[in-house]
Design a protein around this motif. Structure first.
Motif, PDB file in Angstrom:
ATOM      1  N   TYR B  44       0.585  -1.189   0.015  1.00 29.93           N
ATOM      2  CA  TYR B  44       0.092  -0.036  -0.038  1.00 29.93           C
ATOM      3  C   TYR B  44       0.890   1.291   0.015  1.00 29.93           C
ATOM      4  O   TYR B  44       0.179   2.377   0.190  1.00 29.93           O
ATOM      5  CB  TYR B  44      -1.062  -0.072   1.201  1.00 29.93           C
ATOM      6  N   ALA B  47      -0.462   3.872  -2.231  1.00 32.94           N
ATOM      7  CA  ALA B  47      -2.008   3.934  -2.590  1.00 32.94           C
ATOM      8  C   ALA B  47      -2.183   5.609  -2.494  1.00 32.94           C
ATOM      9  O   ALA B  47      -1.621   6.544  -1.941  1.00 32.94           O
ATOM     10  CB  ALA B  47      -2.509   3.465  -1.508  1.00 32.94           C
ATOM     11  N   GLY B  49      -4.609   6.999  -1.317  1.00 32.54           N
ATOM     12  CA  GLY B  49      -5.203   7.590  -0.218  1.00 32.54           C
ATOM     13  C   GLY B  49      -5.572   6.269   0.855  1.00 32.54           C
ATOM     14  O   GLY B  49      -5.779   5.236   0.066  1.00 32.54           O
ATOM     15  N   GLY B  50      -5.635   6.459   2.140  1.00 33.57           N
ATOM     16  CA  GLY B  50      -5.967   5.321   2.874  1.00 33.57           C
ATOM     17  C   GLY B  50      -5.021   4.329   3.094  1.00 33.57           C
ATOM     18  O   GLY B  50      -5.134   3.160   3.545  1.00 33.57           O
ATOM     19  N   ALA B  51      -3.516   4.641   2.786  1.00 33.56           N
ATOM     20  CA  ALA B  51      -2.569   3.831   2.918  1.00 33.56           C
ATOM     21  C   ALA B  51      -2.359   3.072   4.313  1.00 33.56           C
ATOM     22  O   ALA B  51      -2.078   1.880   4.656  1.00 33.56           O
ATOM     23  CB  ALA B  51      -1.285   4.309   2.430  1.00 33.56           C
ATOM     24  N   VAL B  53      -4.764   3.015   6.835  1.00 33.75           N
ATOM     25  CA  VAL B  53      -5.676   2.084   7.127  1.00 33.75           C
ATOM     26  C   VAL B  53      -5.530   0.700   6.662  1.00 33.75           C
ATOM     27  O   VAL B  53      -5.650  -0.254   7.071  1.00 33.75           O
ATOM     28  CB  VAL B  53      -6.976   2.720   6.565  1.00 33.75           C
ATOM     29  N   GLN B  54      -5.093   0.745   5.242  1.00 34.64           N
ATOM     30  CA  GLN B  54      -5.041  -0.792   4.596  1.00 34.64           C
ATOM     31  C   GLN B  54      -3.647  -1.354   5.215  1.00 34.64           C
ATOM     32  O   GLN B  54      -3.761  -2.600   5.428  1.00 34.64           O
ATOM     33  CB  GLN B  54      -4.611  -0.469   3.156  1.00 34.64           C
ATOM     34  N   GLN B  57      -4.546  -2.779   8.549  1.00 34.26           N
ATOM     35  CA  GLN B  57      -5.471  -3.952   8.294  1.00 34.26           C
ATOM     36  C   GLN B  57      -4.411  -5.310   8.114  1.00 34.26           C
ATOM     37  O   GLN B  57      -4.664  -6.453   8.773  1.00 34.26           O
ATOM     38  CB  GLN B  57      -6.451  -3.695   7.465  1.00 34.26           C
ATOM     39  N   ALA B  60      -2.730  -6.179  11.096  1.00 30.44           N
ATOM     40  CA  ALA B  60      -3.555  -7.025  12.093  1.00 30.44           C
ATOM     41  C   ALA B  60      -3.797  -8.306  11.558  1.00 30.44           C
ATOM     42  O   ALA B  60      -4.070  -9.263  12.357  1.00 30.44           O
ATOM     43  CB  ALA B  60      -4.930  -6.168  12.142  1.00 30.44           C
ATOM     44  N   GLY B  75      -5.890   7.212  11.041  1.00 34.40           N
ATOM     45  CA  GLY B  75      -6.608   6.101  10.610  1.00 34.40           C
ATOM     46  C   GLY B  75      -5.951   4.890  10.938  1.00 34.40           C
ATOM     47  O   GLY B  75      -6.747   3.865  11.649  1.00 34.40           O
ATOM     48  N   GLN B  78      -6.053   3.954  14.768  1.00 34.28           N
ATOM     49  CA  GLN B  78      -7.430   3.641  14.997  1.00 34.28           C
ATOM     50  C   GLN B  78      -7.819   2.039  14.875  1.00 34.28           C
ATOM     51  O   GLN B  78      -8.448   1.315  15.630  1.00 34.28           O
ATOM     52  CB  GLN B  78      -8.673   4.393  14.266  1.00 34.28           C
ATOM     53  N   VAL B  79      -7.437   1.849  13.485  1.00 32.66           N
ATOM     54  CA  VAL B  79      -7.410   0.262  13.184  1.00 32.66           C
ATOM     55  C   VAL B  79      -6.751  -0.440  14.108  1.00 32.66           C
ATOM     56  O   VAL B  79      -7.102  -1.687  14.785  1.00 32.66           O
ATOM     57  CB  VAL B  79      -7.080  -0.166  11.778  1.00 32.66           C
ATOM     58  N   SER B  82      -8.283  -0.852  17.553  1.00 31.16           N
ATOM     59  CA  SER B  82      -9.298  -1.933  17.491  1.00 31.16           C
ATOM     60  C   SER B  82      -8.906  -3.176  17.531  1.00 31.16           C
ATOM     61  O   SER B  82      -9.660  -3.944  18.088  1.00 31.16           O
ATOM     62  CB  SER B  82     -10.264  -1.284  16.193  1.00 31.16           C
ATOM     63  N   ALA B  83      -7.934  -3.364  16.773  1.00 35.71           N
ATOM     64  CA  ALA B  83      -7.199  -4.957  16.710  1.00 35.71           C
ATOM     65  C   ALA B  83      -6.639  -5.117  18.005  1.00 35.71           C
ATOM     66  O   ALA B  83      -5.896  -6.412  18.021  1.00 35.71           O
ATOM     67  CB  ALA B  83      -6.255  -4.996  15.607  1.00 35.71           C
TER      68      ALA B  83
END
Lengths: 280, 100
Positions: B44, B47, B49-51, B53-54, B57, B60, B75, B78-79, B82-83
């Motif tokens: 990623y 990427a 955008g959102g590199a 977040v990905q 994940q 995780a 972002g 937060q992931v 949460s994990a």
């Protein structure tokens, strides 16, 4: 007829031109598409008669149905979803609102049909009238990024008959493109500085790519003729020149439109409009 | 314990990559057996955008308990939170970080 006023570079005089052109054409409508920093209202002092919220589509997870397969996160083109699986039927789906473009792909393609449509406000449209001009303003909520959505919604309020003038945001990225798309004419406002010229060229290329005919207004015109040289090399018409004058800047700073400060300009703006009509 | 270190190269002597979401490599190591590591090029890193977040994940899903890196964006944080993954801010080489 829809005329978009754009420039590439900020501060060249888009709003000055857009407001004065609208005020010179009775019955026209002015749409402020600079939704991140709308400022037309400062010159029109419009009476706002209606406000409409602009919503974007967002997915909402039905945790009864979701099995945390992760397919939605995999297909999201904007990486706006993250799926965490903690156990067989346990997990969490994280939606990153500011990355989501509201395309609805995840809702459509979820194998478990566990995503449903929900909405989230991202901006507001203010509709009214000022100085005899119909006024629409798009306003993006603070910290939001979906400027093109608010611009597209504002443009849906364009009147069918008569002239519509769209005051574009600076730059040549998505918001400027969203403004210029499906308009009849691109009025490119520039100033005779290297930055003004550089960004004029970019704005001109965008108009060309979108197949919108274009013409140029040189604001703050002085002795330097770099813009004239560029325009003649591209067969681009210069439709109006406004000199670099303290009187004009002073009126602007007080929120007085150019055609009110110097009423002789009304005729020049009407001529500008007639030239545009002649070009189409 | 299985951990992830963001790295500029794909071996244990590499410097830690100070960016999380757009790091060059993720190095997954079992701290009890550091020679047994896996270096994966970050899919990623480019990427639009959102590199973060990905990437978060991705990490995780590898089942790690800790991430050693420089900066983690909101972002990704937060992931990872949460994990249940702990984020440790570090610098130096991968080897130094995992104490091998």
């Amino acid at each position: 007829m829809k005329i978009a006023v754009l420039s590439g570079k900020g501060g060249t005089g888009k709003t000055t031109i857009a407001v004065s052109l609208a005020l010179s054409l009775p019955g026209s409508q002015l749409i402020d598409c600079d939704v991140e920093e709308p400022n037309v209202h400062l010159f029109l002092n419009p009476e706002i008669k209606e406000e409409k919220v602009v919503n974007t589509l967002v997915p909402e997870v039905d945790y009864e149905k979701c099995n945390f397969c992760g397919y939605c996160a995999k297909i999201c083109a904007y990486n706006a979803l993250s799926v965490l699986k903690f156990g067989e039927k346990e997990g969490e789906i994280l939606l990153f609102n500011h990355l989501c473009h509201g395309c609805g792909g995840c809702i459509l393609l979820c194998p478990e049909k566990a995503m449903k449509e929900a909405t989230r406000p991202v901006g507001v449209l203010r509709i009214g009238e000022g100085k005899g001009i119909k006024f629409v303003e798009g306003r993006l909520n603070i910290s939001e990024v979906l400027a093109p959505l608010v611009i597209e919604e504002a443009k849906k309020l364009a009147q069918e008959d008569g002239v519509v003038i769209l005051d574009a945001p600076p730059g040549t990225s998505c918001p400027a493109v969203a403004t210029l798309k499906e308009t009849d004419f691109a009025l490119l406002v520039t100033e005779p500085t290297p930055f003004g010229l550089h960004d004029l060229e970019l704005a001109y290329e965008v108009a060309k790519a979108l197949k919108v005919p274009a013409g140029v207004v040189i604001n703050k015109a002085g002795e330097d003729d770099i813009v004239e040289e560029f325009c003649s090399s591209r067969n681009l018409s210069i439709l109006l020149k406004i000199p670099f004058k303290r009187e004009i800047a002073s009126a602007y700073a007080q929120g007085i439109p150019l055609v009110e400060a110097i009423p002789d300009y009304k005729v020049k703006f009407q001529e500008l409009y007639n030239q545009i009509r002649g070009m189409l | 314990m299985k951990v992830c270190v963001t790295a500029q190269e794909k071996d244990l002597n590499a410097q830690v990559d100070p960016r999380f979401g757009r790091c060059q490599y993720f190095i997954f190591v079992d701290t009890d057996n550091p020679e047994n590591f896996e270096a994966v090029e970050n899919p990623y890193k480019d990427a639009p955008g959102g590199a973060g977040v990905q990437s978060a994940q991705f990490v995780a899903n590898k089942g790690v308990k800790k991430v050693y890196t420089g900066n983690v964006g909101p972002g990704a944080r937060q992931v990872l939170e949460s994990a249940g993954i702990e984020v440790v801010t570090v610098s130096g080489t991968v080897k130094e970080v995992i104490g091998a």
